[in-house]
Design a protein around this motif. Structure first.
Motif, mmCIF file in Angstrom:
data_model
loop_
_atom_site.group_PDB
_atom_site.id
_atom_site.type_symbol
_atom_site.label_atom_id
_atom_site.label_comp_id
_atom_site.label_asym_id
_atom_site.label_seq_id
_atom_site.Cartn_x
_atom_site.Cartn_y
_atom_site.Cartn_z
ATOM 1 N N ARG A 275 0.583 43.184 -50.356
ATOM 2 C CA ARG A 275 0.691 43.059 -51.821
ATOM 3 C C ARG A 275 -0.538 42.367 -52.388
ATOM 4 O O ARG A 275 -1.128 42.812 -53.367
ATOM 5 N N ALA A 276 -0.928 41.271 -51.742
ATOM 6 C CA ALA A 276 -2.088 40.506 -52.221
ATOM 7 C C ALA A 276 -3.361 41.330 -52.113
ATOM 8 O O ALA A 276 -4.214 41.314 -53.009
ATOM 9 N N GLN A 277 -3.495 42.086 -51.016
ATOM 10 C CA GLN A 277 -4.682 42.921 -50.821
ATOM 11 C C GLN A 277 -4.786 43.982 -51.914
ATOM 12 O O GLN A 277 -5.860 44.201 -52.495
ATOM 13 N N LEU A 278 -3.653 44.639 -52.210
ATOM 14 C CA LEU A 278 -3.651 45.669 -53.247
ATOM 15 C C LEU A 278 -3.907 45.073 -54.624
ATOM 16 O O LEU A 278 -4.613 45.660 -55.452
ATOM 17 N N ALA A 279 -3.348 43.892 -54.881
ATOM 18 C CA ALA A 279 -3.558 43.234 -56.170
ATOM 19 C C ALA A 279 -5.030 42.892 -56.363
ATOM 20 O O ALA A 279 -5.591 43.103 -57.444
ATOM 21 N N ARG A 280 -5.660 42.366 -55.319
ATOM 22 C CA ARG A 280 -7.088 42.040 -55.414
ATOM 23 C C ARG A 280 -7.908 43.291 -55.690
ATOM 24 O O ARG A 280 -8.836 43.279 -56.520
ATOM 25 N N LEU A 281 -7.562 44.387 -55.015
ATOM 26 C CA LEU A 281 -8.288 45.643 -55.228
ATOM 27 C C LEU A 281 -8.069 46.156 -56.653
ATOM 28 O O LEU A 281 -9.012 46.635 -57.304
ATOM 29 N N ALA A 282 -6.839 46.036 -57.145
ATOM 30 C CA ALA A 282 -6.530 46.484 -58.506
ATOM 31 C C ALA A 282 -7.347 45.717 -59.538
ATOM 32 O O ALA A 282 -7.936 46.305 -60.452
ATOM 33 N N LEU B 296 -0.999 58.157 -50.884
ATOM 34 C CA LEU B 296 -2.292 57.711 -50.393
ATOM 35 C C LEU B 296 -2.191 56.955 -49.085
ATOM 36 O O LEU B 296 -1.182 56.301 -48.807
ATOM 37 N N SER B 297 -3.259 57.009 -48.311
ATOM 38 C CA SER B 297 -3.453 56.018 -47.256
ATOM 39 C C SER B 297 -3.725 54.688 -47.954
ATOM 40 O O SER B 297 -4.236 54.658 -49.074
ATOM 41 N N MET B 298 -3.360 53.592 -47.313
ATOM 42 C CA MET B 298 -3.554 52.270 -47.910
ATOM 43 C C MET B 298 -4.984 52.133 -48.417
ATOM 44 O O MET B 298 -5.949 52.146 -47.640
ATOM 45 N N PRO B 299 -5.199 52.066 -49.746
ATOM 46 C CA PRO B 299 -6.572 52.030 -50.272
ATOM 47 C C PRO B 299 -7.265 50.700 -49.994
ATOM 48 O O PRO B 299 -6.663 49.630 -50.104
ATOM 49 N N THR B 300 -8.529 50.795 -49.638
ATOM 50 C CA THR B 300 -9.334 49.593 -49.401
ATOM 51 C C THR B 300 -10.599 49.599 -50.257
ATOM 52 O O THR B 300 -11.343 48.624 -50.262
ATOM 53 N N GLN B 301 -10.836 50.707 -50.961
ATOM 54 C CA GLN B 301 -12.018 50.851 -51.797
ATOM 55 C C GLN B 301 -11.602 51.174 -53.233
ATOM 56 O O GLN B 301 -10.567 51.799 -53.467
#
Length: 206
Positions: free
Chosen positions: A17-24, A101-106
């Motif tokens: 959740r934190a990783q996706l929030a940071r990316l968002a 989607l695959s877990m987005p990292t970009q």
């Protein structure tokens, strides 16, 4: 440039959740996080887009969409999984997800998915609005009128409907006339279209 969107992130794993929030936020969006569907629906956001972890894979997003449907609440949903499986993707899309989607990292892949989902959401909302109106009209029908409509949608003639329901063709005509009036349908094709549209809403909820 992608318009700023509120992304509602649903994931039982706090690190993801934190990783996706940071990316968002890095992509220029606002992020709200939720541990599960219940938490999301308790807040019932009125706008934005949902990024939902499909967990268990092939079931999580379908359950979320079904829960949203029961609650009479809908926002566009993008499903996410570490390793998307074909069967899971198919099930999520059939349930009403707009993308998987695959877990987005970009930033770029995330923004591409958000932009596409935002465009599709307008069309999807219009379809759902028509389906909801069709269901509301059909709910006015008596059981016999609904049976006549169902068989009319299958292409049956009045005589065939009469044989199937064990009533006279004249009685079928009376039920059909009442059914058309309650639906506000000018002709049989319009009544059948309403039946198909209402059935489309059922398929989304399934």
């Amino acid at each position: 440039m992608v318009e700023r969107v509120t992304l509602h992130i649903v994931d039982g794993d706090s690190a993801r959740r934190a990783q996706l929030a940071r990316l968002a936020f890095a992509a220029g969006h606002h992020a709200e996080i939720y541990a599960n569907a219940e938490e999301l629906l308790a807040h019932a956001p009125s706008g934005g887009l949902i990024l939902a972890q499909d967990e268990p894979v092939g079931e999580g997003v379908a359950r979320l969409l079904a829960a949203m449907m029961r609650a009479g609440h809908w926002l566009p949903v993008i499903a996410i999984a570490d390793t998307p499986e074909t069967t899971a993707v198919v099930r999520a899309i059939k349930a009403g997800a707009l993308d998987y989607l695959s877990m987005p990292t970009q930033i770029a892949p995330l923004n591409a998915a958000v932009e596409c989902a935002a465009r599709e959401a307008d069309t999807f909302r219009a379809q759902r609005a028509r389906a909801a109106e069709a269901r509301q009209r059909i709910s006015r029908l008596s059981l016999r009128e609904r049976e006549v409509l169902d068989r009319l949608a299958e292409g049956c003639s009045n005589k065939a409907i009469a044989r199937d329901l064990e009533i006279s063709p004249r009685t079928v005509e009376i039920h059909r006339m009442k059914m058309m009036g309650k639906l506000g349908a000018r002709h049989a094709a319009e009544a059948v279209r309403l039946r198909i549209e209402a059935a489309g809403l059922d398929s989304v909820a399934a």
